[in-house]
Every structure is written in C-alpha cells, then in structure tokens.
Design an enzyme around this catalytic site. Sequence first.
Site, mmCIF file in Angstrom:
data_model
loop_
_atom_site.group_PDB
_atom_site.id
_atom_site.type_symbol
_atom_site.label_atom_id
_atom_site.label_comp_id
_atom_site.label_asym_id
_atom_site.label_seq_id
_atom_site.Cartn_x
_atom_site.Cartn_y
_atom_site.Cartn_z
ATOM 1 N N CYS A 194 59.993 -2.746 -23.786
ATOM 2 C CA CYS A 194 60.322 -1.466 -24.287
ATOM 3 C C CYS A 194 61.585 -1.349 -24.652
ATOM 4 O O CYS A 194 61.845 -2.140 -25.601
ATOM 5 C CB CYS A 194 59.788 -0.420 -23.288
ATOM 6 S SG CYS A 194 59.471 1.211 -24.277
ATOM 7 N N GLU A 196 52.773 -3.603 -17.440
ATOM 8 C CA GLU A 196 52.711 -2.990 -16.044
ATOM 9 C C GLU A 196 51.676 -1.603 -15.873
ATOM 10 O O GLU A 196 51.301 -1.151 -14.675
ATOM 11 C CB GLU A 196 54.080 -2.791 -15.343
ATOM 12 C CG GLU A 196 54.507 -1.226 -15.536
ATOM 13 C CD GLU A 196 55.051 -1.201 -17.021
ATOM 14 O OE1 GLU A 196 55.655 -0.109 -17.547
ATOM 15 O OE2 GLU A 196 55.276 -2.442 -17.802
ATOM 16 N N HIS A 202 53.734 -1.239 -22.458
ATOM 17 C CA HIS A 202 53.870 -1.402 -20.890
ATOM 18 C C HIS A 202 53.052 -2.284 -20.210
ATOM 19 O O HIS A 202 51.973 -1.827 -19.882
ATOM 20 C CB HIS A 202 54.039 -0.249 -20.494
ATOM 21 C CG HIS A 202 55.288 0.474 -20.685
ATOM 22 N ND1 HIS A 202 56.417 0.564 -19.683
ATOM 23 C CD2 HIS A 202 55.668 1.467 -21.784
ATOM 24 C CE1 HIS A 202 57.482 1.090 -20.318
ATOM 25 N NE2 HIS A 202 56.995 1.616 -21.479
#
Length: 349
Positions: free
Chosen positions: A245, A329, A327
């Site tokens: 990001c 995660e 993202h």
Amino acid sequence: MKGRLILEDGTIFVGKVFGYVEDSVGEVVFNTSMTGYQEILTDPSYYGQIVAITYPLVGNYGINLEDKESESVKVSGFIVREKSDLPSNFRCEMDLDTYLKQSKVIGLEGIDTRALTKILRNKGTMRGIITTEHSKLRDIQSRLDAYDNTQAVRIVGRKKIEHIPGIGKKVAIMDFGVKENIIRNFKKRSCDITIFPAETTADEILNTNPDLIFLSNGPGDPADLQDIVDNVKNMIGKKPIVGICLGHQILGIALGGKTGKLKFGHRGGNHPVKDFEENKIFITSQNHGYYVKKIPENVTITQVNLNDNTVEGMRHNTLPIYSVQYHPEACPGPNDSEYVFDKFMELAE
C-alpha cells in the site's frame, strides 16, 4: 440528537449522531466491505478520514477487543445507514455505540449512504464535517480549509523501536501505520521482527543487518513524505525491500516513479486483481486513495486492478524489490492473496 454531514461542495445530509458527540472534520470516503467494520475503524490508514460504510446494517455482531488492527480507533468519523443496537455474537464485548464513545469518535446514522456514495464517485472524495451545530456555511468552510492530514504517518506510527523475537528471517518493518495482521503474517512465518518508527534513518535500520526490509501501509499522500522516500533510496540495493500500500507507493517514488490521487479511491474487500506471475485473478482487500501512475525504469508491473487497470504490483528487474498496492493480509476481506507474504520471504532468502 440530530447531526449533519456537510461536504465541501455544500451538500448536507441530516441524520442522528451516536458515539462521542464532538464535531469532527476529515476527508469523506466510502468502503464497500460487507463485514469487518471493527478492522476498518482501527486501520491506521484511515487516520484523518470520515468513513461511510455502503452496507446498510452495521454493528450486528458487536465489537470484540481481539480483532483490532491497531491499539485505537483511527477514523475521524463513522457513517452508517443503520447501526445495530442489539448485537449478537459469542465474541461480542460491547456494541458499536459504546466503542465509539470510549474511543471519542463521532458517528452518524440514518442518512442515505447510497446517495452519499454516488456523490463521492461522481465528484471524488472531498472534505466534510460531522456537526451538531447550526453554524453558518462560511464558518464551516473555514473549518474545512483548516483540515491538514500531512502529518498522519508521523502520528499513527510507533515512536519507539519494538522487537518481536522469532527463529526465522530478520524482518525490519518501517512503521507508517502498520496493521496488526501484517505483523501476524510475519509471526506465522517465524520471523524475527523489529519495528522501526517511520523516520528511522537508513543507517539505523541497515545496522541491524535485516534479511528483509518491509515498508508498511499507512495514511495520507506519499508525496508528503520526501524525507522517508530519501531514507528508502539510501537502502535500495543494500537489502531486499518489499512493501504494501503506502509502502508500495513510497518504493515507486524512491525508484524514480510518480504517484497520483484516485478520484474516489479503492476501499473494500471485493477488488479483482490479475497477477501476471501466477497467471491468476484474485479478489483482494483494498484501502488506498493514491497509486503509482508513472512506473519507474527497470521495474516490471506484476499485477493490475481489473476494474480500472491501475498498478497493483511491481518487481524490480535486477534488484530484490517487490511490492503490492492492495492488502494481502486482509482484515477485513478475503485472504486469497496471502501468498504474497511467501513471495516476500523468497526475497529474504
């Protein structure tokens, strides 16, 4: 109590305030996730923003104190169509209203969030204020003009070095507002983790002899972080570097590229991304308002967003540098792209 959302173009939405009743100014953005409001509230990348959730009912499974992505709520305000006052879940510890009260963050419910989203999509994100006062519009405008989010990264990141021992590769995390699930993913891979404040110098990080340098997510415009970009430049070619990001954007600038601002950003858990290296399409979790618009030399685009063809991944042709815009995660969102952390670890080898 009645409250109003006033956008900088003069649009006014009237609803009811909840949470902590105190006026708040921020950049108004929308998120299309159907779940994960707690992770959204505590994601440091939202610092300085008023977040509107497009899904109509929010708060139905309450709040628990385990699933936070940082130590506290980071949004400046929270807008929902309807909040649930009777949450039901075996992990629920409190309701949304109580959580925002404790966190001293204002909420607004009962407005037409579909209409708000259409305005932001058509005109782009803009500053706004949630207020219970009936101030004159020129007074409101002066408060909007005073809004400044240029120091966001320095506010949300750690102020001291933190070490999390592990038996695996040594990972140095530059904390621009790192999410907890990023740290969990490195822990899952047995990494020895050292988390550094955002403005830590290149020499300090390199002196710890890490196997991998990770540039985290975070809030704000990467163009405001020239000192951090310069630090990253001083580490290029000396150690493997990866980013997510904001970290991806900082890498883009450090390598000679340029970033730009998206009209209304990518925020949600349903963004399709094509990974050319894997020759697969993944549904990803995203939260960003900026992107790498000019690709640096000697860099290959590894992934693109299938909605608008913006760059979602880069790999340097000769140096161990790799980054993604989305993202992997998740939290909230699908974890289809968690394999990216394994690609990070391959560079650490």
